[in-house]
Enzyme design. Structure first.
Site, PDB file in Angstrom:
ATOM      1  N   GLY A   1       0.945  -1.334  -0.042  1.00 60.51           N
ATOM      2  CA  GLY A   1      -0.063   0.074  -0.096  1.00 60.51           C
ATOM      3  C   GLY A   1       0.885   1.267  -0.078  1.00 60.51           C
ATOM      4  O   GLY A   1       2.037   1.105   0.488  1.00 60.51           O
ATOM      5  N   SER A   2       0.185   2.351  -0.334  1.00 64.63           N
ATOM      6  CA  SER A   2       1.085   3.598  -0.500  1.00 64.63           C
ATOM      7  C   SER A   2       0.790   4.126   1.009  1.00 64.63           C
ATOM      8  O   SER A   2       0.096   3.598   1.941  1.00 64.63           O
ATOM      9  CB  SER A   2       0.430   4.704  -1.360  1.00 64.63           C
ATOM     10  OG  SER A   2       0.903   4.237  -2.683  1.00 64.63           O
ATOM     11  N   GLY A   3       1.497   5.341   1.240  1.00 66.19           N
ATOM     12  CA  GLY A   3       1.309   6.059   2.492  1.00 66.19           C
ATOM     13  C   GLY A   3       2.494   5.600   3.569  1.00 66.19           C
ATOM     14  O   GLY A   3       2.615   6.300   4.728  1.00 66.19           O
ATOM     15  N   HIS A   4       3.380   4.887   3.168  1.00 66.34           N
ATOM     16  CA  HIS A   4       4.693   4.462   3.910  1.00 66.34           C
ATOM     17  C   HIS A   4       5.843   5.099   3.418  1.00 66.34           C
ATOM     18  O   HIS A   4       7.029   4.611   3.672  1.00 66.34           O
ATOM     19  CB  HIS A   4       4.810   3.026   3.817  1.00 66.34           C
ATOM     20  CG  HIS A   4       3.692   2.062   4.301  1.00 66.34           C
ATOM     21  ND1 HIS A   4       3.077   2.292   5.562  1.00 66.34           N
ATOM     22  CD2 HIS A   4       2.902   1.096   3.561  1.00 66.34           C
ATOM     23  CE1 HIS A   4       1.917   1.472   5.656  1.00 66.34           C
ATOM     24  NE2 HIS A   4       1.724   0.881   4.430  1.00 66.34           N
ATOM     25  N   LYS A  18       5.740  -7.752   2.741  1.00 66.96           N
ATOM     26  CA  LYS A  18       5.481  -7.387   3.904  1.00 66.96           C
ATOM     27  C   LYS A  18       4.492  -8.461   4.278  1.00 66.96           C
ATOM     28  O   LYS A  18       3.570  -8.500   3.668  1.00 66.96           O
ATOM     29  CB  LYS A  18       5.241  -6.188   4.099  1.00 66.96           C
ATOM     30  CG  LYS A  18       6.419  -5.328   3.900  1.00 66.96           C
ATOM     31  CD  LYS A  18       5.872  -3.910   4.435  1.00 66.96           C
ATOM     32  CE  LYS A  18       4.710  -3.116   4.203  1.00 66.96           C
ATOM     33  NZ  LYS A  18       4.682  -3.071   2.698  1.00 66.96           N
ATOM     34  N   ASP A  31      -1.284  -8.326   1.041  1.00 73.56           N
ATOM     35  CA  ASP A  31       0.048  -8.400   0.267  1.00 73.56           C
ATOM     36  C   ASP A  31       0.326  -9.587  -0.169  1.00 73.56           C
ATOM     37  O   ASP A  31       0.722  -9.914  -1.426  1.00 73.56           O
ATOM     38  CB  ASP A  31       1.264  -7.424   0.888  1.00 73.56           C
ATOM     39  CG  ASP A  31       1.182  -5.995   1.064  1.00 73.56           C
ATOM     40  OD1 ASP A  31       0.038  -5.561   0.468  1.00 73.56           O
ATOM     41  OD2 ASP A  31       1.921  -5.443   1.770  1.00 73.56           O
ATOM     42  N   HIS A  57      -0.353   0.785   9.953  1.00 67.80           N
ATOM     43  CA  HIS A  57      -1.579   1.107   9.332  1.00 67.80           C
ATOM     44  C   HIS A  57      -2.590   1.686  10.426  1.00 67.80           C
ATOM     45  O   HIS A  57      -3.792   1.974  10.119  1.00 67.80           O
ATOM     46  CB  HIS A  57      -2.596   0.244   8.202  1.00 67.80           C
ATOM     47  CG  HIS A  57      -1.681  -0.535   7.468  1.00 67.80           C
ATOM     48  ND1 HIS A  57      -0.924  -1.739   7.847  1.00 67.80           N
ATOM     49  CD2 HIS A  57      -1.379  -0.227   6.285  1.00 67.80           C
ATOM     50  CE1 HIS A  57      -0.173  -1.988   6.783  1.00 67.80           C
ATOM     51  NE2 HIS A  57      -0.590  -1.262   5.807  1.00 67.80           N
TER      52      HIS A  57
END
Ligand code: ADP
Ligand code: ADP
Ligand code: MG
Ligand code: MG
Ligand code: MG
Ligand code: MG
Lengths: 206, 331, 331, 206
Positions: free
Chosen positions: B54-57, B105, B110, B219
């Site tokens: 996911g994005s945001g990391h 991860k 994922d 998250h």
């Protein structure tokens, strides 16, 4: 039973209708034991499936199911996307070269689809997932010489409802463990709609 | 929600364009996808390395694409796994003939999506293998995972495996070192304030003004315990002890430390944590070979940090030190 | 105030210890001071470079100490200039016989304290010269400054001057290039949320839930305008236009861009800003030679960003590209 | 007038007393037109000065003033630290080798101190800073053959009060421009306390 290309498309359309109608319900189920996106995921994915299969000409059921698989895989997202995608992909591979799909071919396709979900999700029955609906439905197909449309739907429905009693151990719901008891598993519910849609197609055809 | 964005549903696409604009000679987007590769991909003869999530990391994962680290990163929507078709495109794009290796991860989404992509690629005749990183000692299962979650330690796995692949290792050798690195790494995080997914528009959880959460995921998924904020020294001690309790570290063994900011924590505070982590390990006779302090694996604008320890041997030390040219990991 | 600290009055000392613990081979603290030098200081024959200022801007300034950049950084209390005695110690510690050069951000406190230290050192027979960076086009005078403030652009001045000194330039040559770099650089910032100085315990200003401030300084001192938050594209346009209005940039001239996070802004958003800045410059026919996106000069946990443009010529390009081994500026 | 080592120490002690007493007032002045720290800065710095000069033995006034300068420089902080530090350092340098300090030497020291402030702060009179107090006090010393203690204090006081009327252009207060009118400049006020203390020392001595 026998499935032609048009029947298959009808199956997907009916599945989509039910999912769109129950989008909020599916999300609410996921809210109770997951991350509140199952209805959103499934409605997005199945809408794309219908757009896709209605916009093209197909010669074989296998091709319809393959496009369905690829679309679910790329559009549903989350855990259920690759699981449903794998199911339809395996189904498609198993019935390749067979047209129309006989009951026997359909049963073999369903067997492979279930095996795909189990392998992908590393899940077994009794873990409060979609497997708990797919597994009895496959058993029904395997144990029946002449498939009764209503029994397909009833088998799926009963199985879905039984997921209420199970403690989740797989997928997101597993985090909620004990808390998950008393709630239907969202993926079990969306699988039920798919089999209810199938039952209606079989009924219409037979 | 206060954010510097255009359309909440467009943040990943906008970010990718901004990244490619920043590094036009280093990175390229696989057209029609949310996957980013090194500009020279595929590197013939080299095992291709793909990671993502996911994005945001950010800077994970696209910031770690570059010579010496990843060949491609596949970016999902914020906090949502990328889909198999996207990952599949990335695998094809970086296949230099000697196979592709996936660093995943451990989050159910994922894992399922990457494994599905792996099968698609294998069906094409590409050799693919994988490692699943599950460094988070906080919780056994979580709202997003079966088994331990994969968090900041994943970046050091990227680094080590990236160096191994760059040195011309085979797919099998890459897998062996990846499993060693993943097996030697442990992390745990904590947070003071939550973060807001742009499309959701509101924080995903709440913490009281005097409260912190130990063991939180990247998250915002629940950790071990919520309790009143204590001092940096006490926080550092708790995180370090929880890691050491799960790790076989003997006197004189060597480790790398990573003190990772989750997004909104001033770097000053990360160094204050590092001071204590360093002191605790030193007291126990553990050798600190290398320290990384900064934002490596964030959770949007969450306030908090994670601590990672990686047990080293000669091979891992050499690979950790090898040159990386990834935008977010230069050495 | 939610912070990962021990004693609010001890944050700078704790941070310094944590930094030295992280980079024991690269950095050392001048004992009894809050100044950090390269471990090999003084470098014989090289012009020594000293910068610094209040803490809370990490990685500025200590993160930029290293081969290819600064020889020393002097750290004041949070948002407070270091005192002349500390700066004086740093000057003495990095004097390699060919003089010492100071890079000062234009804040009254910094200027007075650095200039005073400069006199103390000159009285000792050390040759000292300086540049004052005032890149912020937002306001002419501010609550902390006579004339324009020095903000994120200072980091690129460190980089360029650092490379020049590393190449063996004389004090005079260093000053010439420093003045060219400082003269060619323009920045402006904006914020969405304030920050809290640990010892003060509460935010230094307030912004409404839908409000942003354009032109804010790196200590939260007032900017040009408060108004409702707009899109990232509009923010990027406003910042870029304000810079360009103050800069003589002709068609085909080359620039470096820095999009700098003020502390709590997700990196994702910095790239979204960069996308638009890049597009605007490209439309105007300006050549983008290099882009820096990240946290270079922060204001604790303020949310917001700044944009910097540096006009380049061949010399500046070469110096910008030269190798740096500073912990926070590796290339 | 004539200043011995003890007089000088007394001057610093009295200055410190006044600053400690008026710490909050000085901070309030800085709150109106600056960043609310002048009282804190000055009280910290002068307390250290007193601790320092009382803990040591001095032979010359110049040495006392030099330690004062170094302490102010390292402990006051902000803009006023280097300004007062420079003032006392220049004073100390000018009176080096002269003991005790005659009125003439004192006047020369004051001249150099003021020049130091002006040079360091790049300030002129009329900019609403401490210069607006130091400058008339220096003028008074230069224009008088026999210094009157009261006149020193009165000159400083009047000058301080006149800073109310000035629009700030230098230092932090300059940011507030028009808003700064009607407020006494904090550095002018603390400078007044220093000269009031001086006046009391001269009186006690004379
Ligand atoms: N490992 C697994 N094996 C089989 N089914 C699973 C597994 N994990 C999740 N599921 C199914 O997926 C459903 C959740 O799907 P969805 O909410 O769309 O994805 P996510 O969990 O990623 O948000 C669950 O209700 C369950 O039926
Ligand atoms: N450039 C300058 N020249 C002369 N005096 C100045 C200058 N800048 C500030 N001052 C003096 O310093 C005082 C403020 O001191 P202080 O509050 O301790 O420092 P800071 O302004 O750094 O917070 C002002 O009231 C003014 O008298
Ligand atoms: Mg879900
Ligand atoms: Mg989900
Ligand atoms: Mg002040
Ligand atoms: Mg101040």
């Amino acid at each position: 039973m026998e499935l032609q290309v048009e029947d298959t498309i009808q199956w997907l359309e009916k599945s989509n209708e039910k999912i769109q109608q129950n989008k909020d319900y599916l999300t609410a189920l996921d809210q109770a034991i997951g991350d509140s996106d199952h209805g959103i995921n499934m409605s997005r994915g199945f809408q794309e499936v219908v757009n896709q299969v209605k916009s093209k000409q197909y010669d074989t059921v296998s091709d319809v199911l393959k496009d369905t698989a690829m679309t679910l895989m790329s559009k549903v997202g989350g855990a259920s996307g690759p699981l449903f995608g794998t199911a339809f992909l395996r189904f498609s591979m198993r019935v390749k070269g067979i047209d129309p799909i006989s009951q026997d071919a359909f049963t073999k396709g369903m067997e492979d689809a279930l095996a795909g979900i189990i392998q992908r999700g590393k899940a077994a029955t009794g873990e409060k997932t979609m497997v708990d609906v797919w597994s009895p439905v496959v058993d029904y197909f395997k144990g029946t010489t002449i498939v009764q449309a209503d029994e397909v739907a009833q088998t799926a429905k009963k199985a879905m409802e039984q997921t209420k009693e199970i403690t989740a151990t797989k997928g997101r719901a597993s985090y909620f463990k004990e808390k998950s008891i008393g709630h239907i598993d969202p993926g079990a519910a969306s699988s039920f709609y798919i089999f209810e849609a199938l039952s209606e197609v079989i009924k219409g055809e037979g | 929600m206060k954010k510097i964005i255009n359309d909440p549903n467009q943040v990943v696409q906008d970010m990718i364009e901004g990244m490619i604009a920043a590094y036009p000679n280093e990175l390229k987007q696989i057209s029609g996808t949310t996957a980013i590769t090194r500009s020279e991909a595929p590197v013939q003869g080299k095992v291709g390395l793909v990671s993502g999530g996911g994005s945001g990391h950010e800077p994970a994962h696209a910031g770690y694409v570059g010579k010496g680290m990843l060949d491609a990163a596949v970016l999902g929507e914020v906090f949502t796994s990328p889909t198999p078709d996207q990952i599949y495109e990335a695998i094809k794009a970086v296949d230099g003939g000697n196979g592709v290796f996936l660093i995943i991860k451990n989050y159910t989404g994922d894992v399922l999506n990457f494994e599905m992509a792996m099968e698609l690629a294998e069906a094409d005749g590409i050799q693919v293998d994988k490692v699943i990183v599950n460094d988070d000692v906080a919780v056994e299962d979580s709202s997003f995972t079966i088994g331990r979650r994969g968090i900041a330690g994943t970046v050091l796995v990227h680094k080590i495996v990236g160096a191994k692949a760059e040195h011309g290792a085979t797919l099998e050798e890459v897998k062996t070192v990846a499993e060693k690195a993943a097996g030697n790494i442990r992390s745990i995080g904590m947070a003071l304030t939550p973060c807001t997914v742009p499309a959701a528009g509101k924080p995903s959880f709440q913490l009281a003004e005097d409260e912190m959460e130990i063991g939180i995921g990247i998250h915002g998924e629940a950790g071990i315990e919520r309790k009143p904020i204590t001092t940096a020294d006490e926080i550092a001690s708790e995180l370090t002890e929880k890691i050491l309790a799960d790790m076989n570290l003997n006197n004189n063994e060597e480790v790398a430390i990573m003190v990772n900011g989750l997004g909104a924590t001033p770097e000053m505070e990360l160094y204050i944590i590092n001071k204590k982590v360093n002191q605790l390990l030193t007291e126990k006779g553990i050798q600190i070979y290398k320290t990384f302090v900064g934002e490596y694996m964030t959770a949007l604008e969450m306030t908090g940090c994670s601590v990672t320890l990686l047990k080293l041997d000669d091979e891992l030390k050499e690979l950790l030190n090898a040159k990386s040219e990834a935008p977010a990991f230069r050495n």
